[in-house]
Design an enzyme around this catalytic site. Structure first.
Site, PDB file in Angstrom:
ATOM      1  N   CYS A 171      -2.810   7.717   5.347  1.00 54.16           N
ATOM      2  CA  CYS A 171      -2.808   7.371   3.931  1.00 54.16           C
ATOM      3  C   CYS A 171      -4.093   7.810   3.240  1.00 54.16           C
ATOM      4  O   CYS A 171      -4.132   7.903   2.017  1.00 54.16           O
ATOM      5  CB  CYS A 171      -2.596   5.876   3.774  1.00 54.16           C
ATOM      6  SG  CYS A 171      -3.627   4.900   4.870  1.00 54.16           S
ATOM      7  N   GLU A 208       0.878  -1.167   0.000  1.00 48.28           N
ATOM      8  CA  GLU A 208       0.000   0.000   0.000  1.00 48.28           C
ATOM      9  C   GLU A 208       0.912   1.212   0.000  1.00 48.28           C
ATOM     10  O   GLU A 208       1.682   1.410   0.928  1.00 48.28           O
ATOM     11  CB  GLU A 208      -0.884  -0.026   1.250  1.00 48.28           C
ATOM     12  CG  GLU A 208      -1.921   1.088   1.233  1.00 48.28           C
ATOM     13  CD  GLU A 208      -2.382   1.447   2.625  1.00 48.28           C
ATOM     14  OE1 GLU A 208      -2.672   0.547   3.421  1.00 48.28           O
ATOM     15  OE2 GLU A 208      -2.422   2.661   2.918  1.00 48.28           O
TER      16      GLU A 208
END
Lengths: 500, 500
Positions: A266, A229
């Site tokens: 994020c 990720e």
């Protein structure tokens, strides 16, 4: 494959994980579920001391870290529930069918088995939820895969303490030795990812680091899946009707979402597309001014954020709505308040190399869009893959333009929100935390939510096996009571003669 | 990324596929299912002429090709059923839950959407079932992804004819232009795989070619998933009790499985572990002698097979049980009968570099094992990943040694058979046609069976969306009637506050 010589310590870790793979895969899922719950209990029992260490090492606030630890524990319990339920095994049973369309069909039974040892690279910004006992660890253990956790250097003491708690809880719950181990050091992380005994990798961090590790995983003599990720801009689109309906609520939610955890998330909303002439400036400036200074995670992140913020502020056409600040203290730690800027769509397009990039910290860009702009056509020209995209529309607003925008956003993000803000990722069965490159290296997977288990499993089919040689989930007697999807004889067509 | 300049033809193909992606993704699944059935109907209506061309180009027998075409058509119909059913969408709905353990949980709804254009590399050995309208094409079209088919040079006319039939049937069924196109040429295949508009690749063929293409897919600026099915030895293990029970049946099944389609099958049993002193030689020799000569697919395969067969026959300790033959005719085509050899386990281990490799043709190796050998311990020392592994035991035989062998075989194969032979792969929901490297590049997937659709899908979650902006499968009204897995409020724990 490099010709590196592993240290004896690293060699022992790899050997331990390999030795644990089969006994751990063979644990009864209810026992594995109990072990996950035991880890959750142990973390919560040690919350006071863990949070104290975490605050010192990361600069994150107590309430945030207590919430994150609770989330981490709840996440472990949810994976425990998923394991005990057994639906994650995706059991499919095709009963033998002598009258099959293409000739007699054999009895075929398929389920998912663990891949073997996995290496998980911890992130800096979630010292609990994406670190030692975080989602990657929980889902790999749930799958039945031994975990080698590459600790993040940003919180070394917390890593060590948490790891000891996890390992002790797993051992006390009867799990095999070697199911959970920690390595530290960048070179050690690379070497363990290259080791043939490791069968998968997971990572949360920067694009360059993720790209580097994904390349290593793909270039091994035996390539392995790698779930990284990486980066995300998390665009938000606000309609004029939404502003007319609830501008104050949008401003408050926006500033809270950008400034929470000092923007080191994020899913922080990095770019907010608003109608030109939105009139939000004063509200945003006021809300941002009320945010207390927050320490960034570490000096490296502080330096990177300061540089990035300067570049954005200096880009042609960018004006500060809330200038915020970043101040380095004597130890190089950075203290920040939110920086919100505005830029016209044309200036953004012209200055994309400077502006259109993730800022890891409390910075966000209002992109001012002229009336009549075709946002759906715009998205592919501006955006790569993202973890999230958000639409703020008014109640009942579902014009064709809005539908077209939503459609194209699903091509550029793993999760599309309607109202609300992308920070705060629910850990639930339907959650998707992933997205097209560069949001992740592998957009068919999620790293949050119980579907994350699937990353660490592969299918195996048994054909014509006697009940006594079938694993429990595939047995007709179904002693574990797992969900079985059964294709009965005569239900469908198929094929079973001489080809193959 | 190379600095290649695409030909205008290739550029047009990539542009067409990209333009088709969104309208094709948005087709109603029942319409897509009808289009797949239309393709199946058209193939069957043209069976006579297609089979004739296939026979001339591949040397495969009429009965085999008719069966394969029928399989191909049935496969398309099964994928049509799967699409119409909608379970492949994996719809998960988490209802909003204000009392969630970690704070109010939003409404989150997740399903799978098509990746976009995919490039499928056809195989030589299944000119229907793993070529133009084969499993990769059927599953990608079922998923809603435009297909660019890289034709195999071994059957160019059949490729062209089949492709015309497929494209015409799809168009007549109302599918968008550009959903199915063909490219030919090795360089063209590489260029299209590198094109940023292509979102996934699938391949069936040799280890070097698959490794090369997988490397290209992984090294793109935006990496894409690549599903390669490469090589497999398909080991078989026969117990003494099985021989005592049914040696004749085993011999007959073995020789049939090795010689069918001249052994040019990815699941051909290449190594059969039998107790030393098995006494099968005469039976095998007799059965092999009754097999008529069969043409290999093409001169390149004939030359490769002849060389490989010589190497095996010349390896120390190898003796011919049925020597068989390979004869090249004036045009370089090879005509073969089965070659079955025997070797002791020790000689196999000593000569593994010469012997322990796939032979693409009707060659198989009996490996003679001394009594008391621990086969379960042996497997990891001899075998990498395989598509299949087969156990022949006697009825009721389930001793601990056998259980241990089965357990280790599941670690080295995607499908484990009990009795029967691995050739003949049923196209059913539970089928797994895949396995650890080098059987495939990606052992979490299958290329046969309806689970193959999943390769070409990725998840997208909608959070807090109004019903009017949800896609049909996620709507509460569920107009398509797809299966929805619903997590009701209060059913489980979770988290939804300020982290992300």
């Amino acid at each position: 494959m490099q010709e590196t010589q592993m240290t004896p310590e690293l060699e022992t870790i790899a050997a331990n994980a390999a030795a644990a793979a089969r006994p751990f895969a063979d644990t009864n899922p209810r026992d594995r579920a109990k072990a996950l719950v035991a880890v959750a209990d142990a973390l919560e029992a040690n919350a006071d001391s863990l949070v104290e260490v975490g605050m010192a090492e990361t600069g994150l606030a107590e309430a945030r870290l207590r919430g994150e630890l609770r989330r981490t524990a709840v996440q472990l319990r949810m994976f425990a529930e998923a394991v005990a339920d057994g639906a994650y095994l995706d059991v499919r049973i095709d009963q033998a069918d002598p009258a099959f369309a293409l000739g007699p069909r054999p009895d075929v039974r398929r389920y998912l088995v663990p891949l073997g040892p996995v290496v998980n690279f911890a992130a800096s910004n979630f010292p609990f939820a994406f670190s030692v006992a975080g989602g990657d660890t929980a889902s790999a253990l749930a799958a039945g895969c031994p975990v080698i956790l590459k600790g993040h250097p940003g919180h070394p003491e917390l890593t060590e303490r948490t790891a000891a708690i996890v390992a002790e809880a797993l051992a006390a719950a009867g799990m095999p030795d070697g199911v959970f181990q920690v390595v530290t050091g960048q070179q050690e992380g690379v070497e363990i990812l290259e080791d043939p005994r490791v069968k998968a990798g997971a990572f949360t961090g920067s694009i360059p680091a993720g790209q580097f590790l994904a390349g290593i995983a793909a270039a091994r003599p035996v390539p392995i899946p790698f779930f990284g990720e990486l980066g995300s801009l998390n665009p938000v689109f606000v309609t004029q009707a939404a502003l007319d309906e609830r501008a104050d609520e949008i401003v408050a939610g926006f500033v809270t979402s950008v400034s929470g955890s000092a923007g080191q998330l994020c899913t922080k909303p990095g770019f907010v597309f608003v109608p030109a002439g939105h009139g939000l400036e004063q509200g945003i400036a006021d809300a941002a001014a009320s945010v207390a200074p927050h320490r960034l995670l570490n000096p490296r992140i502080a330096a990177g954020y300061a540089e990035r913020r300067e570049a954005v502020l200096a880009a042609p056409g960018v004006r500060a709505v809330a200038e915020g600040r970043v101040e380095l203290d004597g130890s190089g730690q950075g203290w920040v308040t939110p920086t919100i800027v505005a830029v016209s769509l044309d200036d953004l397009a012209a200055g994309r190399d400077e502006i259109l990039e993730e800022s890891f910290g409390p910075l966000s860009v209002l992109v001012e869009v002229a009336p009549g702009t075709d946002l759906a056509a715009l998205v592919p020209t501006l955006l790569d893959g993202n973890l999230t995209a958000t639409v703020h529309a008014a109640a009942g607003e579902d014009a064709a333009e809005l539908q077209a925008l939503v459609r194209v956003l699903t091509e550029h993000a793993g999760r599309v929100l309607f109202g609300g803000w992308p920070t705060g990722v629910a850990v639930t069965p339907a959650m998707q935390h992933g997205g097209p490159w560069p949001a992740t290296t592998n957009d068919s997977s999620t790293s949050v939510g119980t579907a994350a288990i699937t990353r660490f499993l592969r299918p195996v089919a048994y054909q014509g096996a006697p009940e006594s040689l079938l694993p429990e989930p595939l047995q007709t007697a179904n002693p574990w009571g797992v969900p079985q999807t059964i294709a009965a004889a005569g239900e469908s067509t198929g094929w079973g003669d001489d080809l193959g």
